[in-house]
Design a protein around this motif. Structure first.
Motif, PDB file in Angstrom:
ATOM      1  N   ASP A   4     104.429  82.759 -55.436  1.00 56.36           N
ATOM      2  CA  ASP A   4     103.656  81.370 -56.040  1.00 56.36           C
ATOM      3  C   ASP A   4     101.970  81.262 -56.065  1.00 56.36           C
ATOM      4  N   ARG A   6      98.787  81.444 -55.835  1.00 54.58           N
ATOM      5  CA  ARG A   6      97.700  81.994 -55.040  1.00 54.58           C
ATOM      6  C   ARG A   6      96.243  82.600 -55.516  1.00 54.58           C
ATOM      7  N   TRP A   8      94.022  80.263 -55.188  1.00 53.30           N
ATOM      8  CA  TRP A   8      92.347  80.347 -54.915  1.00 53.30           C
ATOM      9  C   TRP A   8      92.819  81.061 -53.638  1.00 53.30           C
ATOM     10  N   VAL A   9      92.853  81.914 -54.036  1.00 56.90           N
ATOM     11  CA  VAL A   9      92.792  82.933 -52.963  1.00 56.90           C
ATOM     12  C   VAL A   9      91.365  84.014 -53.080  1.00 56.90           C
ATOM     13  N   ARG A  55      89.496  78.750 -46.882  1.00 54.08           N
ATOM     14  CA  ARG A  55      89.816  77.735 -48.051  1.00 54.08           C
ATOM     15  C   ARG A  55      91.099  77.296 -47.563  1.00 54.08           C
ATOM     16  N   ALA A  56      91.479  77.850 -47.024  1.00 58.75           N
ATOM     17  CA  ALA A  56      92.970  78.208 -47.001  1.00 58.75           C
ATOM     18  C   ALA A  56      93.926  76.754 -45.715  1.00 58.75           C
ATOM     19  N   SER A  57      92.344  76.793 -44.935  1.00 56.57           N
ATOM     20  CA  SER A  57      92.672  76.174 -43.594  1.00 56.57           C
ATOM     21  C   SER A  57      92.423  74.464 -44.844  1.00 56.57           C
ATOM     22  N   ILE A  59      93.307  73.485 -47.609  1.00 62.35           N
ATOM     23  CA  ILE A  59      94.161  73.126 -48.596  1.00 62.35           C
ATOM     24  C   ILE A  59      95.846  73.325 -47.836  1.00 62.35           C
ATOM     25  N   TRP A  61      97.138  75.598 -45.630  1.00 66.50           N
ATOM     26  CA  TRP A  61      98.059  76.563 -46.371  1.00 66.50           C
ATOM     27  C   TRP A  61      98.110  76.582 -45.285  1.00 66.50           C
ATOM     28  N   ASN A  62      98.529  76.657 -43.749  1.00 67.21           N
ATOM     29  CA  ASN A  62      98.860  77.260 -43.105  1.00 67.21           C
ATOM     30  C   ASN A  62      99.354  76.690 -41.976  1.00 67.21           C
ATOM     31  N   ARG A  66     104.799  81.372 -44.088  1.00 65.67           N
ATOM     32  CA  ARG A  66     105.064  81.944 -45.366  1.00 65.67           C
ATOM     33  C   ARG A  66     104.931  83.079 -44.766  1.00 65.67           C
ATOM     34  N   ARG A  68     104.046  86.778 -45.049  1.00 65.84           N
ATOM     35  CA  ARG A  68     101.946  87.355 -44.415  1.00 65.84           C
ATOM     36  C   ARG A  68     102.634  88.519 -45.138  1.00 65.84           C
TER      37      ARG A  68
END
Length: 82
Positions: A4, A6, A8-9, A55-57, A59, A61-62, A66, A68
């Protein structure tokens, strides 16, 4: 490692001063993944981790389960040339 998006990471990590390089690698035969990042120091590594979690928060993401990572290892570079 999932295929997928990622990006953004990497984008989140590279906004931090002291982050020299970030890579996501994939073994196409097994699907196993490896992420590698190079930092100037421990403070840059911690700040990059904070930026990724932020950033995960942002968008969401969690918000859903998913895969890990299964381990995390830190190495100190003792020799090298950029």
């Amino acid at each position: 490692m999932p295929t997928d998006d990622r990006d953004w990471v990497i984008e989140a990590a590279t906004t931090i001063p002291g982050v020299r390089a970030t890579y996501h690698l994939l073994d196409p035969a097994t699907g196993n993944g490896l992420s590698i990042a190079v930092f100037d120091d421990d403070e840059a590594a911690a700040a990059a981790g904070d930026a990724i979690r932020r950033r995960a928060s942002e968008i969401g993401w969690n918000d859903q389960p998913r895969p890990r990572f299964t381990s995390e290892t830190f190495y100190q570079v003792i020799r090298g040339k950029p």
